[in-house]
Design a protein around this motif. Structure first.
Motif, PDB file in Angstrom:
ATOM      1  N   GLY A 106       3.060   2.314  -3.044  1.00  0.00           N
ATOM      2  CA  GLY A 106       3.597   3.271  -2.073  1.00  0.00           C
ATOM      3  C   GLY A 106       4.386   2.640  -0.944  1.00  0.00           C
ATOM      4  O   GLY A 106       4.785   3.331  -0.002  1.00  0.00           O
ATOM      5  N   GLU A 107       4.603   1.296  -1.024  1.00  0.00           N
ATOM      6  CA  GLU A 107       5.348   0.634   0.072  1.00  0.00           C
ATOM      7  C   GLU A 107       6.370  -0.357  -0.483  1.00  0.00           C
ATOM      8  O   GLU A 107       6.108  -1.029  -1.484  1.00  0.00           O
ATOM      9  N   TRP A 108       7.545  -0.440   0.151  1.00  0.00           N
ATOM     10  CA  TRP A 108       8.570  -1.422  -0.215  1.00  0.00           C
ATOM     11  C   TRP A 108       9.391  -1.779   1.021  1.00  0.00           C
ATOM     12  O   TRP A 108       9.849  -0.869   1.735  1.00  0.00           O
ATOM     13  N   ASN A 165       4.992  11.519  -4.390  1.00  0.00           N
ATOM     14  CA  ASN A 165       4.477  10.745  -5.528  1.00  0.00           C
ATOM     15  C   ASN A 165       4.821   9.262  -5.403  1.00  0.00           C
ATOM     16  O   ASN A 165       5.990   8.891  -5.460  1.00  0.00           O
ATOM     17  N   ALA A 166       3.799   8.408  -5.323  1.00  0.00           N
ATOM     18  CA  ALA A 166       4.028   6.960  -5.176  1.00  0.00           C
ATOM     19  C   ALA A 166       4.754   6.396  -6.390  1.00  0.00           C
ATOM     20  O   ALA A 166       5.517   5.427  -6.284  1.00  0.00           O
ATOM     21  N   GLU A 167       4.592   7.044  -7.576  1.00  0.00           N
ATOM     22  CA  GLU A 167       5.278   6.546  -8.786  1.00  0.00           C
ATOM     23  C   GLU A 167       6.769   6.833  -8.720  1.00  0.00           C
ATOM     24  O   GLU A 167       7.540   6.352  -9.556  1.00  0.00           O
ATOM     25  N   TRP A 168       7.175   7.621  -7.687  1.00  0.00           N
ATOM     26  CA  TRP A 168       8.610   7.905  -7.481  1.00  0.00           C
ATOM     27  C   TRP A 168       9.230   6.951  -6.461  1.00  0.00           C
ATOM     28  O   TRP A 168      10.346   7.177  -5.980  1.00  0.00           O
ATOM     29  N   TRP A 210       0.278  10.525  -8.295  1.00  0.00           N
ATOM     30  CA  TRP A 210      -0.070  10.156  -9.668  1.00  0.00           C
ATOM     31  C   TRP A 210      -0.182   8.637  -9.763  1.00  0.00           C
ATOM     32  O   TRP A 210      -1.170   8.077 -10.212  1.00  0.00           O
ATOM     33  N   GLY A 211       0.830   7.938  -9.251  1.00  0.00           N
ATOM     34  CA  GLY A 211       0.772   6.470  -9.230  1.00  0.00           C
ATOM     35  C   GLY A 211      -0.057   6.017  -8.031  1.00  0.00           C
ATOM     36  O   GLY A 211      -0.180   6.742  -7.036  1.00  0.00           O
ATOM     37  N   PHE A 212      -0.621   4.817  -8.098  1.00  0.00           N
ATOM     38  CA  PHE A 212      -1.500   4.317  -7.026  1.00  0.00           C
ATOM     39  C   PHE A 212      -0.754   4.192  -5.700  1.00  0.00           C
ATOM     40  O   PHE A 212       0.368   3.700  -5.644  1.00  0.00           O
ATOM     41  N   SER A 213      -1.379   4.699  -4.618  1.00  0.00           N
ATOM     42  CA  SER A 213      -0.841   4.515  -3.263  1.00  0.00           C
ATOM     43  C   SER A 213      -1.978   4.052  -2.361  1.00  0.00           C
ATOM     44  O   SER A 213      -3.024   4.706  -2.290  1.00  0.00           O
TER      45      SER A 213
END
Ligand code: JFZ
Length: 613
Positions: free
Chosen positions: A68-70, A80-83, A302-305
């Motif tokens: 969830g971070e960049w 959505n963290a997978e986005w 859905w994706g890990f955050s």
């Protein structure tokens, strides 16, 4: 001229025949396919799916390592963290660099599969490729896969498919077939490529190149390299049904018993596939006639955050799971493992508690059918054979539980988790009431099991007038016959359709307290093929014939008056509606019928539709 040996000729003819057959089959299917894309194996395959009820969804990929971070920027919680690649517009080259560092050394397939079993799940759906375009298995179509692109050098899908086999869990794959932000021809990347295409505008050549050189070959790899696939979970479906049918054909050819979810085609269109997919975290307000599944997040991504710790409680999961099962669907609960391959510890605690409730109440879940009573004020219900399972959420203070409209005799009643506790049942005038112990034996739902003298039958619902005297007839209270079905569509919501002939009837029981003249208003959508088709509506001795109006498209709903009916006496009446002639297109998508009282000033020789009763 060289005389070809006989066998050569026969081979040539056979080859030509196969080509011919596949063409006719596909055009024929295309004809019918546009209606469903179903195959003869579907009904059989749906058996394991209907029995299973509970699945584990796994969103895992390079985005899991970013959590969830960049570059100090976060994907907002609730998003959505997978986005992350699209939310933060990470350039393809940079995202590819980040993917190089994906190395989930703590990944343990057996541990993941055992966690699913702990909760009582019967199938696992893992993201083989999500929208970021990265293949989470060994793909020979591209080097942008976990084996060739990362130091991990293992194939997690291979290990998961084997672990599933050992544990008797159905192995299924998720594949993002339209959306691909890495490939220059995929949908969705409007920061590196100008590919934010829509339903009508897209670069056909670039997209078809992507389909032919990546999406289809990768699906073929998944269908030929990982053993039996229980189902293929597509997402953000094809705008063009023809292209969706090509993916369906590929699966029918390579794994005919693999199921296909309802997102192979676009959710705003007539659904293709073997079962309906609800929107994310979607839950219908009542039972549907078409089998369905809802994908559910355990927190809000859905994706890990690492920022999203709003986990559902075990109780909330159990309540939502039972609500889905009692409304005739499956519950696909998601986990988002971390970038190192570990599953967040909190998930083990939730799954353990869910699993112990499911285990002690298993009989009331697996292989059961939809609640026949319509929505119940105190909880939920499922059926299996001549057994009714009542899930009591709100324990009645007077220890009396009312079951409206049961038309069979209750032979026995007890607590499911302690069948030595027999419950007293009184049945009179269509009412059934069950005497309960003072305290609920279980949480968050206590299950009672009732045995009836044969499969339970329930009195059809009766629609009563609302405060303004209207009678609102919709899918919740409809009784469908023949091919007519209560359905859902993301754009079209809950409606009745799939009716093509006079035998496909829908009826409502209505209770009219205030006699008088009522205006009949139908609320429906219809496409060009249905325009002009006749339907017959009968109520209180009035017989009305109307023609269907074109509303622009399926799911473009409009209200149309269908005439008046004069109801002289208070009482119960049946309203029925059905197509007048047989055809192979749906009559309409009917959302509701309203009977609206009309103020009428009576004059001499007065009458409506020449009837008065
Ligand atoms: C899609 C994906 O974009 C998301 O990353 C995740 O995989 C999820 C399961 O599916 O998101 C959707 C799809 C459909 C709807 C909403 C979000 N919908 O129908 O409302």
């Amino acid at each position: 001229m060289i005389k070809k040996p006989l066998t050569m000729k026969i081979k040539l003819i056979c080859f030509l025949l196969v080509i011919l057959a596949s063409c006719t089959r596909s055009t024929e299917k295309k004809e019918v396919g546009l209606i469903s894309g179903k195959s003869p194996d579907t009904e059989q395959s749906l058996e394991w799916f209907r029995e299973a009820k509970f699945g584990m969804f796994i969103h895992w990929g390079p985005y899991s390592r970013l959590a969830g971070e960049w570059n100090g920027k976060q994907v907002p919680v609730g998003k959505n963290a997978e986005w992350i690649m699209k939310e933060l517009k990470i350039p393809v080259d940079e995202y590819r660099e980040l993917a190089h560092e994906f190395n989930p050394v703590r990944f343990d397939a057996k541990k993941w599969v055992r966690l699913a079993k702990t909760a009582g799940m019967k199938y696992i759906v893992i993201t083989a490729k999500h929208h970021d375009g990265f293949a989470m298995y060994k793909s020979d179509v591209t080097s942008y896969d976990i084996v060739d692109w990362t130091p991990f050098k293992r194939d997690p899908l291979k290990e998961l498919s084997e672990a599933c086999k050992e544990e008797g869990i159905k192995f299924c794959v998720y594949y993002s077939h339209r959306e691909d932000w890495d490939h220059p021809g995929g949908y969705g990347n409007n920061w590196d490529y100008d590919n934010d295409w829509g339903s009508s505008f897209y670069d056909k050549e670039k997209f078809e190149k992507y389909l032919e050189e990546k999406a289809k070959p990768q699906l073929r790899e998944l269908l030929t390299g990982y053993g039996p696939i229980g189902l293929v979970w597509f997402d953000r479906g094809m705008y063009n049904p023809e292209q969706a049918l090509e993916f369906i054909d590929l699966i029918r050819d390579l794994q005919p018993s693999a199921l296909i979810n309802g997102r192979v085609g676009h959710y705003d269109q007539e659904f293709l596939g073997d079962y309906q997919s609800m929107g994310d975290n979607g839950m219908p307000p009542g039972g549907l006639d078409e089998y369905w599944e809802t994908p559910i997040t355990l927190n809000r991504t859905w994706g890990f955050s690492k920022f999203d710790t709003l986990w559902k409680s075990p109780e909330a999961v159990i309540l939502q799971f039972v609500a889905a099962v009692s409304r005739g669907g499956n519950y696909l609960l998601n986990i988002g493992p971390k970038g190192d391959g570990e599953i967040p510890e909190v998930i083990f605690g939730i799954f353990e508690k869910v699993g112990s409730w499911v285990e002690r109440n298993a009989e009331s879940i697996y292989g059961t059918s939809v609640n026949p009573f319509g929505e119940l004020p105190w909880g939920y219900c499922t059926v299996k054979g001549s057994k009714l399972y009542l899930f009591v959420r709100d324990w009645p203070a007077d220890k009396e539980l009312d079951l409206p409209g049961l038309q069979k005799t209750v032979i026995s009643a007890s607590l499911l988790t302690d069948q030595s506790v027999k419950l007293r049942v009184r049945q009179a005038e269509g009412k059934t009431s069950i005497e309960l112990p003072s305290v609920p034996p279980d949480q968050p739902l206590s299950v009672l099991v009732l045995e009836t003298n044969g499969p339970p039958e329930v009195a059809p619902p009766v629609v009563i007038q609302d405060a303004s005297g209207n009678l609102e007839l919709n899918y919740l209270t409809a009784i469908t016959h023949g091919g007519a079905m209560k359905r859902f569509n993301r754009k079209g919501g809950f409606h009745i359709s799939k009716w093509t002939g006079p035998e496909d009837t829908v009826e409502w029981n209505i209770n009219v307290k205030v006699p008088g003249v009522y205006k009949i208003i139908t609320d429906y959508s219809a496409n060009r093929e249905s325009e002009g088709k006749s339907f017959e509506l009968t109520v209180a001795g009035s017989h009305i014939e109307e023609q269907v109006n074109y509303t622009g498209d399926w799911f473009e709903y409009y209200k149309f008056p269908a005439g008046y009916v004069n109801i002289n006496n208070p009482g119960e009446y049946k309203l029925t509606i059905h197509p007048k002639e047989s055809g192979n297109t749906f009559l309409m998508h009917l959302r509701s019928i309203t009977l609206e009282p009309v103020e009428v000033t009576k004059k001499g020789g007065w009458g409506i539709n020449g009837t008065g009763n």
